[in-house]
Design a protein around this motif. Structure first.
Motif, short mmCIF file in Angstrom:
data_model
loop_
_atom_site.label_atom_id
_atom_site.label_comp_id
_atom_site.label_asym_id
_atom_site.label_seq_id
_atom_site.Cartn_x
_atom_site.Cartn_y
_atom_site.Cartn_z
N ARG A 230 0.68 -1.12 -0.06
CA ARG A 230 0.00 -0.03 -0.10
C ARG A 230 0.76 1.11 0.02
NH1 ARG A 230 -5.07 0.26 4.11
NH2 ARG A 230 -5.30 2.04 2.64
N LYS A 231 2.07 1.25 0.73
CA LYS A 231 2.91 2.35 0.67
C LYS A 231 3.94 2.32 -0.52
CE LYS A 231 2.97 2.41 5.77
NZ LYS A 231 3.73 2.10 6.97
N VAL A 232 4.24 1.01 -1.01
CA VAL A 232 5.14 1.14 -2.07
C VAL A 232 4.46 1.62 -3.35
CG1 VAL A 232 6.73 -0.48 -3.61
CG2 VAL A 232 6.63 -0.56 -1.06
N CYS A 233 3.18 1.21 -3.63
CA CYS A 233 2.38 1.37 -4.65
C CYS A 233 2.19 3.10 -5.13
CB CYS A 233 1.17 0.63 -4.95
SG CYS A 233 1.46 -1.09 -5.23
N ARG A 234 2.62 3.77 -3.89
CA ARG A 234 2.42 5.37 -4.16
C ARG A 234 3.57 5.85 -4.84
NH1 ARG A 234 0.49 5.11 1.31
NH2 ARG A 234 -1.74 5.11 1.33
N LYS A 235 4.72 4.97 -4.70
CA LYS A 235 5.90 5.48 -5.13
C LYS A 235 6.47 4.80 -6.82
CE LYS A 235 8.27 5.98 -0.58
NZ LYS A 235 9.44 5.49 0.15
N LYS A 236 6.20 3.67 -7.02
CA LYS A 236 6.40 2.56 -8.00
C LYS A 236 5.32 1.89 -8.36
CE LYS A 236 11.45 3.23 -6.64
NZ LYS A 236 12.50 2.55 -6.37
N PRO A 237 5.45 1.35 -9.70
CA PRO A 237 4.64 0.30 -10.14
C PRO A 237 4.93 -0.89 -9.75
CG PRO A 237 5.36 1.81 -12.03
CD PRO A 237 6.32 2.24 -10.94
N VAL A 238 3.92 -1.63 -9.14
CA VAL A 238 4.31 -3.05 -8.75
C VAL A 238 3.54 -4.17 -9.50
CG1 VAL A 238 4.21 -4.54 -6.57
CG2 VAL A 238 4.82 -2.14 -6.38
N SER A 264 -7.69 -17.17 -3.98
CA SER A 264 -7.55 -16.31 -4.99
C SER A 264 -8.28 -14.94 -5.21
CB SER A 264 -7.58 -16.72 -6.43
OG SER A 264 -6.42 -17.80 -6.52
N ARG A 265 -9.60 -15.15 -4.63
CA ARG A 265 -10.49 -14.13 -4.79
C ARG A 265 -10.19 -13.01 -3.55
NH1 ARG A 265 -16.77 -15.59 -4.31
NH2 ARG A 265 -16.06 -16.76 -6.03
N VAL A 266 -9.87 -13.57 -2.61
CA VAL A 266 -9.39 -12.71 -1.24
C VAL A 266 -8.16 -11.70 -1.79
CG1 VAL A 266 -8.49 -12.47 0.88
CG2 VAL A 266 -10.52 -13.91 0.41
N LEU A 267 -7.30 -12.62 -2.34
CA LEU A 267 -5.96 -12.01 -2.58
C LEU A 267 -5.97 -11.01 -3.80
CD1 LEU A 267 -2.98 -12.22 -1.62
CD2 LEU A 267 -2.44 -14.00 -3.27
N ARG A 268 -6.89 -11.36 -4.82
CA ARG A 268 -6.91 -10.44 -5.76
C ARG A 268 -7.66 -8.79 -5.38
NH1 ARG A 268 -9.04 -12.99 -11.18
NH2 ARG A 268 -6.94 -13.60 -11.01
N ALA A 269 -8.69 -9.02 -4.42
CA ALA A 269 -9.18 -7.94 -3.93
C ALA A 269 -8.29 -7.23 -3.26
CB ALA A 269 -10.19 -8.29 -3.08
N ALA A 270 -7.19 -7.83 -2.30
CA ALA A 270 -6.26 -7.10 -1.73
C ALA A 270 -5.32 -6.21 -2.53
CB ALA A 270 -5.52 -8.04 -0.69
N PHE A 271 -5.04 -7.11 -3.69
CA PHE A 271 -4.03 -6.45 -4.60
C PHE A 271 -4.51 -5.14 -5.10
CE2 PHE A 271 -1.87 -10.77 -6.15
CZ PHE A 271 -1.23 -10.75 -4.88
N ARG A 272 -5.88 -5.22 -5.38
CA ARG A 272 -6.52 -3.98 -6.15
C ARG A 272 -6.23 -2.91 -5.29
NH1 ARG A 272 -9.81 -3.28 -10.44
NH2 ARG A 272 -9.68 -5.29 -10.96
N GLN A 273 -6.88 -3.15 -3.75
CA GLN A 273 -6.94 -2.21 -2.99
C GLN A 273 -5.51 -1.64 -2.54
OE1 GLN A 273 -8.79 -4.08 0.70
NE2 GLN A 273 -10.76 -3.86 -0.14
N ALA A 274 -4.44 -2.41 -2.77
CA ALA A 274 -3.43 -2.02 -2.29
C ALA A 274 -2.54 -1.35 -3.37
CB ALA A 274 -2.07 -3.01 -1.96
N GLY A 275 -3.26 -1.13 -4.75
CA GLY A 275 -2.38 -0.57 -5.82
C GLY A 275 -1.67 -1.51 -6.69
N ILE A 276 -1.64 -2.95 -6.31
CA ILE A 276 -0.57 -3.65 -7.10
C ILE A 276 -1.46 -3.97 -8.44
CG2 ILE A 276 -0.11 -6.19 -7.11
CD1 ILE A 276 0.34 -6.00 -4.28
N ILE A 277 -0.71 -4.20 -9.47
CA ILE A 277 -1.19 -4.64 -10.81
C ILE A 277 -1.12 -6.15 -10.98
CG2 ILE A 277 -1.20 -4.36 -13.39
CD1 ILE A 277 -0.02 -1.49 -12.56
N GLU A 278 -2.23 -6.81 -10.93
CA GLU A 278 -2.00 -8.19 -11.39
C GLU A 278 -2.19 -8.57 -12.65
OE1 GLU A 278 -3.85 -12.46 -9.39
OE2 GLU A 278 -5.01 -10.64 -9.29
#
Length: 367
Positions: A230-238, A264-278
């Motif tokens: 959540r913090k890293v994605c504000r600085k750089k693409p993940v 996978s459903r839970v993880l995908r939602a967490a990735f999206r909330q954190a700003g991670i591009i899956e």
């Protein structure tokens, strides 16, 4: 942010190789050869009590016999020997350790107990441990190619951690094919000590890393990856490609890297909330990495689509909306400007269908 300084892992002043071998089919020879032939920028100390030299380099009977402090130790000896070797590393004041050796938590309860023992020892000595069950590390700055395969990555702004050595190394090869370079790479293996969030937070602060890639098979219940991301994605693409998404794949991941399956459903939602591009596959991961390496990061989510064929405009519009992007209506001012460039039968909207105009000048004027 959870931060562990890994400078002496990725940019060590020197390296000791425990299990160095003169037998070409052994990893103790192959990894050492890769380090030497690619020109690591510091001293390399092979350790083998039975040999005087390997590949023309003086061999030492033990780690303690090396005449100076050691930053990085690489171990390729069998799993039952590793625990005692970590004690040697602790007495020597070693900063970082890469355990190539397999036969730990990925093999079952006995291997898990051995892994817990070596991790506890490493942490007690303040040693950063990569693996076990890793294919090694790469760092462009120090010309460090401590890898099992003979891949020589192009140098660039990508840094990656991968729970599969083979998948990660394939990314290095594909990077060469696509003309994109890597700054750092680590096959994180079983992640007994250093975990994905440790590499993620380190890459976030690394000025030479512009885009962060990862291949994951599972996460521990106490993983801090989400909070760090959540913090890293504000600085750089993940960018992350997740394996083990199905029940069958999850079982395979557990026997491969000791990874624990996560919904996978839970993880995908967490990735999206954190700003991670899956990404859905490995090819998508490297293609997206190339796009972020070559283009500036967009400032918002509004997209203008310019196409020479209407069908591709429709497909792109669908893809944008399905991924949360906005394809806004064109302003009257923009439409008036386009009217002066394009034929009367252009689409007069977004997507901008150039109606089969094939010359480059109108295309550039529209952009």
């Amino acid at each position: 942010m959870n931060y562990r300084n890994l400078d002496r892992l990725f940019n060590p002043k020197n390296i000791a190789m425990i299990g160095a071998s003169a037998t070409p089919v052994k990893w103790g020879f192959i990894v050492l050869l890769n380090i030497l032939k690619e020109g690591f920028k510091g001293p390399v100390y092979p350790v083998n009590p039975k040999l005087k030299t390997i590949l023309g380099v003086t061999c030492y009977p033990s780690l303690e016999a090396i005449p100076e402090p050691v930053d990085l130790v690489i171990i390729t000896t069998p799993a039952p020997t590793v625990s005692a070797l970590i004690d040697e590393c602790g007495r020597k004041g070693v900063a970082s350790l890469v355990v190539i050796t397999s036969g730990f938590s990925e093999t079952g309860p006995d291997g898990t107990r051995m892994e817990q023992e070596i991790v506890a020892k490493a942490r007690g000595y303040g040693i950063h441990l990569v693996g076990p069950n890793t294919m090694g590390i790469f760092s462009a700055k120090s010309n460090l190619h401590a890898l099992m395969p003979p891949v020589v990555p192009l140098h660039g702004g990508l840094s990656m951690f991968s729970q599969s050595g083979n998948v990660g190394v394939q990314m290095l090869y594909w990077g060469n094919n696509k003309g994109i370079g890597f700054n750092k790479f680590v096959s994180s293996g079983n992640e007994g000590d250093l975990k994905g969030e440790d590499y993620l937070s380190y890459f976030a602060e690394d000025k030479d890393t512009k885009v962060i890639l990862a291949y994951l098979e599972g996460l521990d219940p106490d993983s801090k990856l989400y909070q760090v991301a959540r913090k890293v994605c504000r600085k750089k693409p993940v960018l992350i490609f997740k394996g083990g998404r199905t029940k069958t794949g999850g079982k395979a991941a557990a026997s491969h890297s000791g990874a624990m399956a996560v919904s996978s459903r839970v993880l995908r939602a967490a990735f999206r909330q954190a700003g991670i591009i899956e990404l859905e596959n490995s090819q998508g991961l490297i293609d997206c990495a190339k796009a972020f390496s070559a283009s500036p990061i967009p400032k918002g989510n509004r997209v203008a689509i310019l196409t020479r064929g209407g069908g591709w405009g429709v497909i792109t519009a669908d893809s944008c909306e399905e991924n949360g992007l906005i394809v806004p209506k064109l302003s009257d001012t923009i439409i008036e400007r386009m009217n002066k460039i394009l034929p009367p039968y252009w689409s007069h909207g977004n997507p901008v269908d150039m109606a089969a105009v094939i010359t480059s000048e109108p295309y550039l004027q529209c952009m």
